[in-house]
Design a protein around this motif. Structure first.
Motif, PDB file in Angstrom:
ATOM      1  N   LEU A   1       1.716  -6.500 -11.350  1.00 35.10           N
ATOM      2  CA  LEU A   1       2.236  -7.570 -10.386  1.00 35.10           C
ATOM      3  C   LEU A   1       2.585  -6.112  -9.573  1.00 35.10           C
ATOM      4  CD1 LEU A   1       4.563 -10.859 -11.237  1.00 35.10           C
ATOM      5  CD2 LEU A   1       2.190 -10.110 -11.097  1.00 35.10           C
ATOM      6  N   LEU A   2       2.267  -5.115  -8.616  1.00 34.06           N
ATOM      7  CA  LEU A   2       2.794  -3.916  -7.924  1.00 34.06           C
ATOM      8  C   LEU A   2       3.091  -4.773  -6.556  1.00 34.06           C
ATOM      9  CD1 LEU A   2      -1.268  -2.513  -7.420  1.00 34.06           C
ATOM     10  CD2 LEU A   2       1.161  -2.190  -9.325  1.00 34.06           C
ATOM     11  N   ASP A   3       4.355  -3.972  -6.218  1.00 33.17           N
ATOM     12  CA  ASP A   3       5.695  -4.465  -5.006  1.00 33.17           C
ATOM     13  C   ASP A   3       5.584  -3.110  -4.301  1.00 33.17           C
ATOM     14  OD1 ASP A   3       7.397  -4.991  -3.351  1.00 33.17           O
ATOM     15  OD2 ASP A   3       9.128  -5.243  -4.871  1.00 33.17           O
ATOM     16  N   GLU A   4       4.394  -3.325  -3.315  1.00 30.91           N
ATOM     17  CA  GLU A   4       4.313  -2.119  -2.120  1.00 30.91           C
ATOM     18  C   GLU A   4       3.943  -0.865  -2.866  1.00 30.91           C
ATOM     19  OE1 GLU A   4       6.942  -2.060   0.731  1.00 30.91           O
ATOM     20  OE2 GLU A   4       7.735  -4.551   0.705  1.00 30.91           O
ATOM     21  N   PRO A   5       2.778  -0.327  -3.323  1.00 30.39           N
ATOM     22  CA  PRO A   5       2.030   0.306  -4.364  1.00 30.39           C
ATOM     23  C   PRO A   5       2.281   1.206  -3.535  1.00 30.39           C
ATOM     24  CG  PRO A   5       0.170  -1.152  -3.831  1.00 30.39           C
ATOM     25  CD  PRO A   5       1.656  -1.667  -3.741  1.00 30.39           C
ATOM     26  N   THR A   6       2.289   1.226  -2.068  1.00 30.99           N
ATOM     27  CA  THR A   6       1.592   2.351  -1.357  1.00 30.99           C
ATOM     28  C   THR A   6       2.812   2.699  -0.209  1.00 30.99           C
ATOM     29  OG1 THR A   6       0.857   1.509   0.870  1.00 30.99           O
ATOM     30  CG2 THR A   6      -1.148   1.353  -1.227  1.00 30.99           C
ATOM     31  N   ALA A   7       3.998   2.183  -0.315  1.00 28.91           N
ATOM     32  CA  ALA A   7       4.748   2.784   0.028  1.00 28.91           C
ATOM     33  C   ALA A   7       5.245   4.041   0.178  1.00 28.91           C
ATOM     34  CB  ALA A   7       5.900   1.581   0.355  1.00 28.91           C
ATOM     35  N   GLY A   8       5.205   4.393   1.258  1.00 30.30           N
ATOM     36  CA  GLY A   8       5.676   6.122   0.664  1.00 30.30           C
ATOM     37  C   GLY A   8       5.231   7.244   0.745  1.00 30.30           C
ATOM     38  N   ILE A   9       4.017   6.732   0.409  1.00 30.46           N
ATOM     39  CA  ILE A   9       2.367   8.436  -0.016  1.00 30.46           C
ATOM     40  C   ILE A   9       2.430   8.115   0.912  1.00 30.46           C
ATOM     41  CG2 ILE A   9       0.546   7.655  -1.364  1.00 30.46           C
ATOM     42  CD1 ILE A   9       1.680   6.724  -3.977  1.00 30.46           C
ATOM     43  N   ASN A  10       1.557   9.270   1.332  1.00 30.28           N
ATOM     44  CA  ASN A  10       0.882   9.636   2.429  1.00 30.28           C
ATOM     45  C   ASN A  10      -0.476   9.462   2.648  1.00 30.28           C
ATOM     46  OD1 ASN A  10      -0.526  11.873   1.789  1.00 30.28           O
ATOM     47  ND2 ASN A  10       0.228  12.816   0.699  1.00 30.28           N
ATOM     48  N   PRO A  11      -1.512   9.109   3.681  1.00 24.10           N
ATOM     49  CA  PRO A  11      -2.604   8.457   3.967  1.00 24.10           C
ATOM     50  C   PRO A  11      -3.635   9.260   3.264  1.00 24.10           C
ATOM     51  CG  PRO A  11      -1.103   9.467   5.787  1.00 24.10           C
ATOM     52  CD  PRO A  11      -0.696   9.957   4.853  1.00 24.10           C
ATOM     53  N   THR A  12      -3.547  10.598   2.629  1.00 23.11           N
ATOM     54  CA  THR A  12      -4.525  10.975   2.277  1.00 23.11           C
ATOM     55  C   THR A  12      -4.731  10.616   0.581  1.00 23.11           C
ATOM     56  OG1 THR A  12      -3.758  12.633   1.718  1.00 23.11           O
ATOM     57  CG2 THR A  12      -5.892  13.399   2.758  1.00 23.11           C
ATOM     58  N   LEU A  13      -3.014  10.624  -0.018  1.00 24.26           N
ATOM     59  CA  LEU A  13      -3.201  10.001  -0.887  1.00 24.26           C
ATOM     60  C   LEU A  13      -2.877   8.743  -1.045  1.00 24.26           C
ATOM     61  CD1 LEU A  13      -2.408  11.402  -3.521  1.00 24.26           C
ATOM     62  CD2 LEU A  13       0.043  11.253  -3.219  1.00 24.26           C
ATOM     63  N   ILE A  14      -3.425   7.519  -0.308  1.00 19.31           N
ATOM     64  CA  ILE A  14      -3.251   6.208  -0.255  1.00 19.31           C
ATOM     65  C   ILE A  14      -4.488   5.615  -0.215  1.00 19.31           C
ATOM     66  CG2 ILE A  14      -3.215   4.181   1.245  1.00 19.31           C
ATOM     67  CD1 ILE A  14      -0.820   5.111   2.529  1.00 19.31           C
ATOM     68  N   ASN A  15      -5.511   6.864  -0.044  1.00 22.75           N
ATOM     69  CA  ASN A  15      -7.602   6.509  -0.402  1.00 22.75           C
ATOM     70  C   ASN A  15      -7.304   6.460  -1.638  1.00 22.75           C
ATOM     71  OD1 ASN A  15      -7.611   5.563   2.487  1.00 22.75           O
ATOM     72  ND2 ASN A  15      -8.216   8.160   3.229  1.00 22.75           N
ATOM     73  N   GLY A  16      -6.904   7.850  -2.220  1.00 23.30           N
ATOM     74  CA  GLY A  16      -7.319   7.597  -3.783  1.00 23.30           C
ATOM     75  C   GLY A  16      -6.626   6.656  -4.749  1.00 23.30           C
ATOM     76  N   LEU A  17      -5.387   6.038  -3.926  1.00 25.30           N
ATOM     77  CA  LEU A  17      -4.963   5.049  -4.320  1.00 25.30           C
ATOM     78  C   LEU A  17      -5.136   3.876  -5.023  1.00 25.30           C
ATOM     79  CD1 LEU A  17      -1.905   4.254  -6.750  1.00 25.30           C
ATOM     80  CD2 LEU A  17      -0.876   3.656  -4.238  1.00 25.30           C
ATOM     81  N   ILE A  18      -5.170   3.188  -3.251  1.00 30.26           N
ATOM     82  CA  ILE A  18      -6.249   2.564  -3.846  1.00 30.26           C
ATOM     83  C   ILE A  18      -8.117   2.110  -4.689  1.00 30.26           C
ATOM     84  CG2 ILE A  18      -8.228   0.527  -1.716  1.00 30.26           C
ATOM     85  CD1 ILE A  18      -6.479   2.049   0.533  1.00 30.26           C
ATOM     86  N   ASP A  19      -8.352   3.566  -4.457  1.00 31.32           N
ATOM     87  CA  ASP A  19      -9.498   3.681  -5.571  1.00 31.32           C
ATOM     88  C   ASP A  19      -8.959   3.405  -6.654  1.00 31.32           C
ATOM     89  OD1 ASP A  19     -12.182   5.231  -5.672  1.00 31.32           O
ATOM     90  OD2 ASP A  19     -11.428   6.498  -6.499  1.00 31.32           O
ATOM     91  N   ARG A  20      -8.318   3.893  -7.225  1.00 34.88           N
ATOM     92  CA  ARG A  20      -7.863   4.096  -8.344  1.00 34.88           C
ATOM     93  C   ARG A  20      -7.361   2.445  -8.401  1.00 34.88           C
ATOM     94  NH1 ARG A  20      -5.025   8.761  -7.044  1.00 34.88           N
ATOM     95  NH2 ARG A  20      -6.192  10.677  -8.386  1.00 34.88           N
ATOM     96  N   LEU A  21      -7.149   1.461  -8.244  1.00 34.73           N
ATOM     97  CA  LEU A  21      -6.178   0.254  -8.162  1.00 34.73           C
ATOM     98  C   LEU A  21      -7.469  -0.231  -8.284  1.00 34.73           C
ATOM     99  CD1 LEU A  21      -3.892  -0.823  -5.461  1.00 34.73           C
ATOM    100  CD2 LEU A  21      -3.246  -0.376  -8.384  1.00 34.73           C
TER     101      LEU A  21
END
Ligand SMILES: Nc1ncnc2c1ncn2[C@@H]1O[C@H](COP(=O)(O)OP(=O)(O)OP(=O)(O)O)[C@@H](O)[C@H]1O
Ligand SMILES: [Mg+2]
Lengths: 249, 344
Positions: free
Chosen positions: A170-190
């Motif tokens: 269960l992830l509670d707002e995993p992208t909050a406070g993360i910069n836009p380029t890193l968000i793409n990376g994070l989506i990919d990792r998720l």
């Protein structure tokens, strides 16, 4: 037939006079990514807290893989393989990244003697380094984790969760406070965590681009009640969701 | 921790520990007390430094160990009630064999009973957090002293004397010096080992964020209980030894000295640097030396001197000696950015 790993049935939770969750029913299908959206204060985090046993619920039933878990305690539920991350990132801030990862190994089968067991065996260390590499923290691995930036701490928390080998995360707002380029990376990792490691994800997210892209189905809460449920398309075009949360474009 | 640094400290301390009673024969019991202080600081730090549970009542286990030991030392060979009623020592004589058998069993049982007591109490006190835990444990130690003071069977307020050592005063000092030194070394070795296992990480995780640790599935209550039991085990043994050094076990000043030894445990650890392996050792040595020196040369001002030391420590120097070294020389403690090329 779909298999549901989490089944929430008529759950109500109130804080004093505030009814944060009002007879909520919902299901998380096995192996999929499910989203949870809703305005601030609509009861999303409260629902997560109920599921992981953080507080007792007033009414209803919560099942994990068919087993009633609403009366179990937090560590017991975590050891079943149902893990959560926090909206306010939580890591062990005086320990370095490697140590944070090492203690995040699964505790499911730990007996009494394992308390004094080897903590840095080769396989575990390789796993630690692989996952730190996976979230891009390899070079910082010996730094005190409390000195990492906010976004880096979030990535570390995510890596710790993966280290725990949960079945459901269960992830509670995993992208909050993360910069836009890193968000793409994070989506990919998720996505990769879901596809490669087979972890079922249940994600609270305010970033619509992220959740619409990732989730197969989405639940929307408003004022503590379940407002709507459907595919990303259905949710985006649901008039009640637009009124309560998305707003007119 | 840097291996070199550890070795540089291990060796001279061992040599000093073995040579001290022969170099300073008049100070054997002062040095014995020094090792008890080192043991105190090391065991307090398991809870206070490594796990973040600031107990003010660990001295409780000192008293538990002390009474347990004397009860086993006497009880194996005499009726305790009659022994205390006759005010102990002189009217009852123990053979050499009885004395040593009693002592060995007394020391072992003092650790065991203290550890079991800690485990049982853990179920209740670990419901308390932060300052409530500190005050709750302090209350426990104070109450124990008062309760023992009313219990006639163990001598109540006038205390109970330990069996008389069957040998010369010199042999007695030497024996208890080495028992105290041995107990401190054993404690150090045990603590050093457990910190290197998963246990070390788990208690550090509990210190940094207990809710997170629970959410990650760590058996938090199990770790906390075992941490406290380990701490209590060694403090209990030190109680057994100290009781035998003192000769008469009186509840308030000797067995449960909350405002002296009970507070020294905390002060010494903070001085050396809590949450580190060597901090408590250095802190205890420094603190005890300073205390003995002021006691000898500035009698009347000794409490003021210690008070000033504690205040300077907590106001200007919270990280303690080891913490300061780690801030000053992070690379020496392995806190570095390393890229892949350099390490793979
Ligand atoms: N521990 C608490 N004590 C009292 N009230 C609480 C507590 N936690 C949450 N609430 C209340 O419950 C309601 C739902 O809060 P919750 O944190 O679940 O919202 P949320 O949907 O996660 O919001 P956000 O998007 O801002 O994170 C709010 O009205 C909040 O004030
Ligand atoms: Mg929330």
């Amino acid at each position: 037939m779909t298999n549901y790993v989490i089944e929430v049935e008529g759950v109500t939770k109130s804080y004093g006079g505030v009814v944060a969750n009002q007879s909520i029913s919902m299901k998380v299908p096995d192996g999929k990514i499910t989203g949870l959206i809703g305005p601030n204060g609509s009861g999303k985090t409260t629902l997560f807290n109920s599921i992981v046993g953080y507080h007792p619920i007033d009414e209803g039933s919560i099942k994990f893989k068919g087993q009633e878990i609403s009366s179990l305690r937090v560590p017991q539920i975590a050891r079943l393989g149902l893990l959560r991350t926090f909206q306010q990132t939580r890591i062990y801030s005086n320990m370095n990244c490697i140590e944070n990862m090492l203690i995040s190994v699964p505790h499911r089968k730990m007996g009494f003697a394992d308390m004094f067991g080897e903590r840095e065996d080769k396989a575990t260390m390789e796993e630690v380094e692989r996952l730190l590499d996976f979230v891009g923290l390899y070079e910082k691995r010996r730094l005190r984790s409390g000195d990492l930036s906010f976004g880096q701490q979030k990535l570390l928390e995510f890596a710790m969760a993966l280290m725990n080998k949960p079945e459901v995360l269960l992830l509670d707002e995993p992208t909050a406070g993360i910069n836009p380029t890193l968000i793409n990376g994070l989506i990919d990792r998720l996505r990769r965590a879901n596809e490669e490691f087979g972890i079922t994800l249940f994600v609270i997210e305010h970033n619509m681009r992220v959740i619409m892209n990732m989730a197969e189905s989405i639940y929307c809460l408003a004022h503590g009640e379940m407002l709507a449920h459907g595919s990303p398309d259905e949710i985006q075009n649901d008039q009640r969701v637009i009124d309560a949360y998305l707003g007119a474009h | 921790m840097n291996k070199n640094f550890s070795f540089k400290l291990h060796f001279p301390i061992l040599v000093f520990g073995i040579a001290a009673p022969f170099l300073f024969p008049g100070l054997q019991l002062q040095f014995a007390t020094l090792w008890v202080m080192v043991l105190f600081a090391l065991t307090w730090d398991i809870m206070g430094g490594q796990m973040g549970y600031n107990s003010l009542g660990n001295i409780f286990f000192f008293g538990v160990g002390m009474y347990t030991s004397v009860l086993f030392q006497v009880g194996q060979f005499a009726e305790i009630g009659a022994y205390t009623a006759a005010h102990g020592g002189d009217s009852f004589t123990f053979t050499n064999a009885e004395y040593y058998q009693g002592l060995v069993i007394g020391i072992i049982m003092s650790g065991v009973v203290a550890a079991i007591t800690a485990a049982l109490l853990g179920w209740t006190v670990f419901g308390l957090r932060g300052p409530y835990f500190a005050i709750g444990t302090l209350g426990m130690a104070i109450a124990a002293g008062e309760l023992m003071g009313t219990w006639e069977w163990v001598g109540a307020g006038s205390g109970i004397s330990v069996p008389v050592f069957p040998g010369s005063a010199y042999a007695r000092s030497l024996l208890f010096y080495f028992l105290c030194f041995g107990a401190a070394v054993l404690t150090f070795v045990a603590v050093q080992w457990i910190y290197k296992t998963r246990f070390g990480l788990a208690v550090n995780a509990i210190r940094d964020d207990e809710e997170k640790a629970e959410a990650m599935g760590i058996h938090t209550l199990r770790y906390k209980t075992v941490a406290w039991s380990i701490s209590a085990f060694f403090v209990g043994i030190s109680g057994a030894l100290f009781g035998n050094i003192t000769g008469i076990i009186e509840p308030l000043e000797v067995a449960f000295p909350t405002v002296t030894f009970g507070i020294f445990m905390v002060a010494m650890t903070l001085l050396g640097g809590k949450g580190t392996l060597w901090g408590p050792v250095l802190g205890a040595i420094l603190f005890h030396t300073l205390k003995e020196v002021t006691w000898t040369y500035f009698l009347g001002w000794q409490w003021v001197a210690l008070g000033v030391l504690i205040i300077v420590n907590v106001v200007f120097f919270q990280q303690g000696i080891m913490g300061w070294l780690m801030e000053k020389f992070p690379e020496k403690f392995g806190i570095v950015v390393e890229n892949k090329e350099a390490t793979r």
